[in-house]
Design a protein around this motif. Structure first.
Motif, short mmCIF file in Angstrom:
data_model
loop_
_atom_site.label_atom_id
_atom_site.label_comp_id
_atom_site.label_asym_id
_atom_site.label_seq_id
_atom_site.Cartn_x
_atom_site.Cartn_y
_atom_site.Cartn_z
N LEU A 297 0.84 -1.21 0.00
CA LEU A 297 0.00 0.00 0.00
C LEU A 297 0.87 1.26 0.00
O LEU A 297 0.55 2.23 -0.69
CB LEU A 297 -0.92 0.01 1.22
N CYS A 298 1.95 1.23 0.77
CA CYS A 298 2.82 2.40 0.83
C CYS A 298 3.59 2.60 -0.47
O CYS A 298 3.85 3.73 -0.88
CB CYS A 298 3.80 2.26 2.00
N LEU A 299 3.96 1.50 -1.11
CA LEU A 299 4.70 1.59 -2.37
C LEU A 299 3.79 1.91 -3.56
O LEU A 299 4.23 2.53 -4.53
CB LEU A 299 5.44 0.28 -2.64
N LEU A 300 2.52 1.47 -3.48
CA LEU A 300 1.57 1.64 -4.59
C LEU A 300 0.29 2.30 -4.10
O LEU A 300 -0.80 1.75 -4.24
CB LEU A 300 1.25 0.28 -5.21
N PRO A 301 0.39 3.50 -3.53
CA PRO A 301 -0.81 4.12 -2.95
C PRO A 301 -1.91 4.39 -3.98
O PRO A 301 -3.09 4.43 -3.64
CB PRO A 301 -0.28 5.43 -2.35
N GLN A 302 -1.52 4.55 -5.24
CA GLN A 302 -2.51 4.79 -6.29
C GLN A 302 -3.40 3.58 -6.54
O GLN A 302 -4.46 3.68 -7.14
CB GLN A 302 -1.82 5.23 -7.60
N HIS A 303 -2.96 2.42 -6.06
CA HIS A 303 -3.73 1.18 -6.21
C HIS A 303 -4.37 0.74 -4.89
O HIS A 303 -4.70 -0.44 -4.73
CB HIS A 303 -2.83 0.05 -6.75
N PHE A 304 -4.55 1.69 -3.98
CA PHE A 304 -5.10 1.33 -2.67
C PHE A 304 -6.44 0.61 -2.81
O PHE A 304 -6.66 -0.41 -2.15
CB PHE A 304 -5.29 2.59 -1.80
N ALA A 305 -7.34 1.14 -3.63
CA ALA A 305 -8.69 0.57 -3.70
C ALA A 305 -8.70 -0.90 -4.11
O ALA A 305 -9.24 -1.74 -3.37
CB ALA A 305 -9.57 1.41 -4.63
N PRO A 306 -8.12 -1.29 -5.25
CA PRO A 306 -8.17 -2.72 -5.60
C PRO A 306 -7.43 -3.60 -4.61
O PRO A 306 -7.87 -4.72 -4.32
CB PRO A 306 -7.53 -2.77 -7.00
N LEU A 307 -6.31 -3.11 -4.07
CA LEU A 307 -5.58 -3.89 -3.08
C LEU A 307 -6.41 -4.10 -1.81
O LEU A 307 -6.45 -5.20 -1.25
CB LEU A 307 -4.25 -3.20 -2.73
N ALA A 308 -7.11 -3.05 -1.39
CA ALA A 308 -7.93 -3.14 -0.17
C ALA A 308 -9.11 -4.08 -0.38
O ALA A 308 -9.43 -4.90 0.50
CB ALA A 308 -8.42 -1.75 0.23
N TRP A 309 -9.78 -3.98 -1.53
CA TRP A 309 -10.91 -4.89 -1.79
C TRP A 309 -10.42 -6.34 -1.81
O TRP A 309 -11.07 -7.23 -1.22
CB TRP A 309 -11.56 -4.54 -3.13
N ALA A 310 -9.30 -6.60 -2.48
CA ALA A 310 -8.80 -7.97 -2.59
C ALA A 310 -8.37 -8.51 -1.22
O ALA A 310 -8.72 -9.64 -0.85
CB ALA A 310 -7.62 -8.02 -3.56
N PHE A 311 -7.64 -7.72 -0.47
CA PHE A 311 -7.18 -8.18 0.84
C PHE A 311 -8.35 -8.38 1.79
O PHE A 311 -8.37 -9.33 2.59
CB PHE A 311 -6.17 -7.19 1.43
N GLY A 312 -9.34 -7.50 1.68
CA GLY A 312 -10.53 -7.65 2.53
C GLY A 312 -11.27 -8.95 2.26
O GLY A 312 -11.72 -9.62 3.19
N VAL A 313 -11.41 -9.32 1.00
CA VAL A 313 -12.06 -10.58 0.65
C VAL A 313 -11.28 -11.76 1.24
O VAL A 313 -11.86 -12.70 1.80
CB VAL A 313 -12.20 -10.72 -0.88
N LEU A 314 -9.95 -11.70 1.15
CA LEU A 314 -9.12 -12.76 1.72
C LEU A 314 -9.25 -12.81 3.25
O LEU A 314 -9.20 -13.89 3.85
CB LEU A 314 -7.67 -12.58 1.31
N CYS A 315 -9.42 -11.65 3.87
CA CYS A 315 -9.68 -11.62 5.32
C CYS A 315 -10.96 -12.36 5.66
O CYS A 315 -11.03 -13.09 6.67
CB CYS A 315 -9.77 -10.18 5.81
N LEU A 316 -11.99 -12.17 4.84
CA LEU A 316 -13.25 -12.86 5.09
C LEU A 316 -13.10 -14.37 4.92
O LEU A 316 -13.70 -15.15 5.68
CB LEU A 316 -14.34 -12.32 4.16
N PHE A 317 -12.31 -14.80 3.93
CA PHE A 317 -12.02 -16.23 3.79
C PHE A 317 -11.32 -16.76 5.03
O PHE A 317 -11.63 -17.85 5.52
CB PHE A 317 -11.15 -16.48 2.55
N THR A 318 -10.35 -15.98 5.53
CA THR A 318 -9.60 -16.40 6.72
C THR A 318 -10.53 -16.52 7.92
O THR A 318 -10.46 -17.50 8.68
CB THR A 318 -8.48 -15.39 7.02
N ALA A 319 -11.41 -15.54 8.10
CA ALA A 319 -12.35 -15.56 9.22
C ALA A 319 -13.28 -16.76 9.12
O ALA A 319 -13.56 -17.43 10.13
CB ALA A 319 -13.14 -14.26 9.27
N THR A 320 -13.77 -17.03 7.92
CA THR A 320 -14.67 -18.18 7.73
C THR A 320 -13.96 -19.48 8.07
O THR A 320 -14.52 -20.37 8.74
CB THR A 320 -15.17 -18.22 6.28
N ALA A 321 -12.71 -19.61 7.64
CA ALA A 321 -11.93 -20.82 7.94
C ALA A 321 -11.74 -20.97 9.44
O ALA A 321 -11.79 -22.07 9.98
CB ALA A 321 -10.59 -20.77 7.22
N ARG A 322 -11.52 -19.85 10.14
CA ARG A 322 -11.33 -19.91 11.59
C ARG A 322 -12.62 -20.33 12.29
O ARG A 322 -12.60 -21.09 13.27
CB ARG A 322 -10.87 -18.56 12.13
#
Length: 201
Positions: free
Chosen positions: A166-191
Motif C-alpha cells: 500500500l505504501c509503495l503503490l498508494p494509487q492502487h489502494f482501492a483494488p488492493l484493499a478490496w482484494a485483501f478484505g475478501v481474503l480476510c473474510l475467507f480467513t475468518a470463515t476458515a477460523r
C-alpha cells in the motif's frame, strides 16, 4: 499462513537482540509502546500524504512488535504484556487503512470495507483464543504466544507485506484493499469452521 515459517527465520536473531535489550534495562511493555508509537507515526505520515516515507517507521514498528516478545522471554512474560501487545497490534492495523482514507477521501469506501473485514477477522481470532483458554487448549505452532494463536490464510506476515505494498503503490489502494478484505473474510470463515471442530458441543 507464512507466520510459522517466518518465525523460524526471525526468532533466533530477535531472541539475541531481545536478550541484549533486556540486559540494558529495556522492558517488554516499553518496547510494545515504542512499536505502537512508530506505527502511529507511520499512519500519520500516510495521512499527511507521504506513504513512501511511512515505510521506515512502519517497518521499525513491526521490528519492535517482534522484539517485545523476545525481551519478555529474556525477562518475564506477563498476562498484561500479552494483552498490551494484542491491543497495540489491532490499533496499528486499524490506523493504517484509516490513514489512507484521510489521505484521499476516494479511498474511504475500500478503507471502510477493509476495516470491516479486519474487525470480522480479529473477532474470529480473539474469540477462538478466549474459548481455547477456557478449555485449556494451547499450541506453539506459531511460536510462543500469550494466547491461543489460530493460523489462517492471512496472518501478521501477510498483513505487513500488504501494508508495504500500500505504501509503495498508494494509487492502487482501492483494488488492493478490496482484494485483501475478501481474503480476510475467507480467513475468518476458515477460523469459524476450525472453531466448530475445535470446540465441539
Amino acid at each position: 499462513m507464512l507466520d510459522a515459517r517466518a518465525r523460524r527465520l526471525i526468532d533466533p536473531p530477535l531472541n539475541r537482540l531481545g536478550h541484549a535489550l533486556a540486559a540494558r534495562g529495556a522492558t517488554a511493555n516499553g518496547v510494545t509502546l515504542a512499536g505502537l508509537g512508530l506505527g502511529l507515526l507511520a499512519a500519520l505520515t500516510i495521512a499527511l500524504g507521504s506513504p513512501g516515507w511511512a515505510l521506515l517507521p512502519l517497518l521499525a514498528s513491526r521490528l519492535a512488535d517482534g522484539l517485545d516478545g523476545a525481551v519478555a522471554r529474556a525477562t518475564r512474560k506477563t498476562d498484561f504484556g500479552g494483552y498490551l501487545d494484542i491491543w497495540a497490534d489491532f490499533l496499528f492495523y486499524g490506523a493504517v487503512p484509516f490513514a489512507f482514507a484521510v489521505m484521499d477521501p476516494a479511498n474511504a469506501l475500500p478503507a471502510a470495507f477493509l476495516l470491516l473485514t479486519f474487525y470480522v477477522n480479529g473477532t474470529s481470532f480473539l474469540g477462538l483464543a478466549a474459548m481455547a483458554a477456557k478449555r485449556d487448549i494451547s499450541t506453539e505452532a506459531q511460536g510462543q504466544k500469550s494466547l491461543y494463536y489460530s493460523a489462517g490464510l492471512l496472518e501478521g506476515t501477510e498483513t505487513i507485506v500488504f501494508f508495504v505494498l500500500l505504501c509503495l503503490l498508494p494509487q492502487h489502494f482501492a483494488p488492493l484493499a478490496w482484494a485483501f478484505g475478501v481474503l480476510c473474510l475467507f480467513t475468518a470463515t476458515a477460523r469459524v469452521l476450525n472453531a466448530r471442530h475445535l470446540l465441539p458441543d
